[in-house]
Design a protein around this motif. Structure first.
Motif: not given
Length: 57
Positions: A1-4, A10-15, A53-55
């Motif tokens: 998911x991070x690589x995509x 994108x600069x963050x992943x939000x769940x 939640x964000x990374x």
């Protein structure tokens, strides 16, 4: 998911994690996700009451 996410710029992943789902919060916390705060310019909860939640990547 991070690589995509990175490949799409994108600069963050939000769940969205349901409130009270301790196992999910624990799992995602171990993978560097943090509960969203108001300072990040996003709403903290969703319409169904889930918390975000964000990374940062």
């Amino acid at each position: 998911m991070k690589k995509l996410a990175i490949s799409k710029g994108y600069n963050r992943i939000v769940l969205n994690v349901s409130k009270g789902n301790v196992k999910a919060f624990s799992f995602y916390s171990r993978h560097c996700f943090n509960v969203q705060t108001k300072q990040a310019n996003l709403s903290v909860t969703t319409d169904d009451g889930a918390e975000k939640m964000v990374r940062i990547i």
